[in-house]
Scaffold this active site. Structure first.
Site, PDB file in Angstrom:
ATOM      1  N   GLU A 114     -11.317   0.450  -4.126  1.00 39.65           N
ATOM      2  CA  GLU A 114     -10.354   1.318  -2.946  1.00 39.65           C
ATOM      3  C   GLU A 114      -9.297   1.710  -3.359  1.00 39.65           C
ATOM      4  O   GLU A 114      -8.948   1.845  -4.358  1.00 39.65           O
ATOM      5  CB  GLU A 114     -10.231   0.030  -2.157  1.00 39.65           C
ATOM      6  CG  GLU A 114      -9.430  -1.548  -2.757  1.00 39.65           C
ATOM      7  CD  GLU A 114      -9.336  -2.548  -1.819  1.00 39.65           C
ATOM      8  OE1 GLU A 114      -9.893  -2.640  -0.809  1.00 39.65           O
ATOM      9  OE2 GLU A 114      -8.213  -3.451  -2.263  1.00 39.65           O
ATOM     10  N   ASP A 159       1.028  -1.271   0.046  1.00 29.43           N
ATOM     11  CA  ASP A 159       0.139  -0.020  -0.045  1.00 29.43           C
ATOM     12  C   ASP A 159       0.870   1.160  -0.077  1.00 29.43           C
ATOM     13  O   ASP A 159       0.565   2.291   0.750  1.00 29.43           O
ATOM     14  CB  ASP A 159      -0.842   0.007   1.210  1.00 29.43           C
ATOM     15  CG  ASP A 159      -1.658  -1.172   1.441  1.00 29.43           C
ATOM     16  OD1 ASP A 159      -2.126  -1.739   0.363  1.00 29.43           O
ATOM     17  OD2 ASP A 159      -2.113  -1.407   2.372  1.00 29.43           O
TER      18      ASP A 159
END
Length: 504
Positions: A179, A22
């Site tokens: 997302e 991430d």
């Protein structure tokens, strides 16, 4: 804009190997800063610095105090800190994260120095969901966009939100898990970059654009702009990306991906890693260039950092930023000050099966590597472990005149091998060897050999175990392997820890 590549020079992907998922990036002048998710590990949110986008050095952990990162003992593995976004605005660095645990939620931190210290959290009770992003428009309004993909206006100084979150875009029709949103103002448009398809093999990057930060947004006709799903490629699960403009005006993307090994279905063991890819703009849309293990270098000179020493002798009063523990790290259980030049661990949990075990580890960053430590178990029991979670770990443990190789695979927990050893300090070791040749479709990605180093320096293997059982495809979750030292009884001391990459 100059040519994006430098002829004849290359760099290796991933640029930050090992469990560093991430990624979020920002540039300030000639400096680049990047952060990653850390889940149940403390301290949280590793912070990296680079001058060339290729060579990265960890300069700290943003969340290094219990007041910033309260992770209760009951926090499950793969909960904790999700999907940070790092931005620089109005002379400050801003970090927004989701804390997934009891009493968690979306939190915002600030600093003027990304190496720390960072502030205590500002809570954002009006921001729902996970994967929060920050963007400021021309009049200074701050927009927070979240997985889903929804958006709400906030005051980043107080945490107050204004109005209810509103839906911006649902991504590609039928694609799951829209997302990791990031919002950018480039030229005449605002661009909304998202991940979709799930963070497994279907992972992808898509983009939409609008005239204002609140939309409406039109999807790129070439979506997904990056995915490796369905391709025979060494890098898989590509997604969760962030964009940055370099000092020469070129654009680049950092993203997560994995490197599966072995047969079918392929097992990745290092977790989701940080990769770098070039981006160009065509007809007002970002176009992602090739993403390969060996990449043409950027046009500017690369600035490799000095090679980090393999050994940590624990001579400093504080641990280096690469070291992480499980959920907390109280000084009464972990210290370098009790015995000079040694790391001392006082046991709490009785094994790596327990969520409160005292553990100090570092991410495994190489497919082939060797880890060793000199342990003095005279006052207790402990050892050297490779951990994925409480249900999946291998370790070699010393205590009471004996060493044992232990394996936990789901509900199964076994002593693989044992042997007596003389009293006093001894060297424990683990070697990871990647699979070079497939025996058949079920061949695992690597093997782990656990043993002891004899007084003459030879390594005696006590147990060799299949690495697939310490992989995400078996264990599930969002993390990767962490190798380190632990105490399972009494007090144990570690004189040094050595992590050595071997030939890939």
């Amino acid at each position: 804009m100059s040519d994006i590549h430098s002829p004849g020079r290359t760099f290796a992907n991933p640029v930050i190997p090992g469990f560093h998922p991430d990624p979020s990036i920002c540039r300030v002048g000639d400096d680049y800063y990047l952060v990653c998710s850390s889940f149940e590990y403390f301290p949280g949110v590793p912070v990296f610095h680079s001058r060339d986008l290729v060579n990265w050095t960890q300069i700290g952990n943003a969340l290094d105090r219990p007041s910033q990162l309260p992770l209760p003992t009951g926090t499950p593995s793969s909960a904790g800190i999700y999907a940070p976004t790092l931005r620089h605005h109005d002379g400050r660095f801003w970090l927004i994260v989701t804390l997934v645990c009891e009493g968690g939620g979306n939190l915002l931190f600030t600093t003027t120095d990304p190496a720390g210290p960072w502030s205590d959290p500002v809570r954002l009770p009006g921001v729902p969901g996970i994967d929060p992003d920050l963007a400021w428009d021309e009049d200074g309004t701050c927009w927070c966009t979240v997985a889903g993909v929804g958006q709400v206006r906030i005051d980043p100084h107080t945490g107050e939100s204004f109005g209810a979150p509103r839906k911006l875009w649902s991504g590609t029709p039928g694609a799951k898990a829209p997302e990791a949103p990031h919002l950018y103002h480039v030229g005449d448009h605002w661009y909304l970059l998202i991940a979709e398809g799930g963070t497994e093999r279907g992972h992808s990057v898509s983009v939409a654009r609008g005239r204002t930060p609140t939309g409406p947004f039109e999807p790129c006709p070439a979506n997904p702009i990056l995915t490796h799903r369905g391709f025979e490629h060494p890098i898989q699960n590509t997604g969760h990306a962030d964009l940055v403009q370099a000092t020469d005006g070129s654009w680049w993307m950092v993203l997560l991906g994995v490197r599966p090994g072995g047969g079918t279905p392929g097992w990745h063991v290092l977790g989701r890693e940080t990769f770098l890819a070039p981006v160009t703009w065509v007809d007002g849309w970002p176009v992602v260039g090739d993403l390969e293990p060996d990449m043409p270098a950027p046009a500017w000179p690369l600035r490799p950092d000095p090679v980090a020493p393999h050994r940590d002798d624990f001579d400093l009063s504080a641990l280096q930023p690469c070291w992480v523990s499980l959920r907390d790290r109280p000084a009464r259980h972990c210290t370098t000050k009790e015995r000079a030049g040694w790391l001392t661990l006082h046991a709490r949990g009785s094994s790596l099966d327990e969520p409160d075990v005292v553990f100090v580890g570092r991410r495994q960053q190489h497919l082939s590597c060797r880890a060793r430590t000199l342990i003095d178990p005279a006052e207790g029991r402990g050892g050297l472990a490779v951990r994925l979670d409480e249900d999946h770990h291998y370790e070699i443990e010393a205590g009471s005149g004996e060493v044992k190789v232990l394996a936990r695979i789901g509900p199964l927990h076994t002593v693989v091998a044992s042997r007596p050893v003389p009293a006093g300090p001894l060297v424990l070791g683990i070697q990871v060897t990647p699979t070079r040749t497939l025996r058949d479709a079920r061949t695992g990605p690597d093997t782990l050999s656990l043993g002891v180093e004899e007084p003459d320096g030879t390594f005696t293997v006590l147990g060799t175990l299949d690495g697939r059982y310490l992989s995400t495809e078996v264990a599930g979750g969002f993390t990767g392997r962490v190798i380190g030292m632990y105490a399972s009884g009494g007090t144990v001391h570690f004189d040094w820890f050595d992590y050595e990459p071997l030939d890939q």
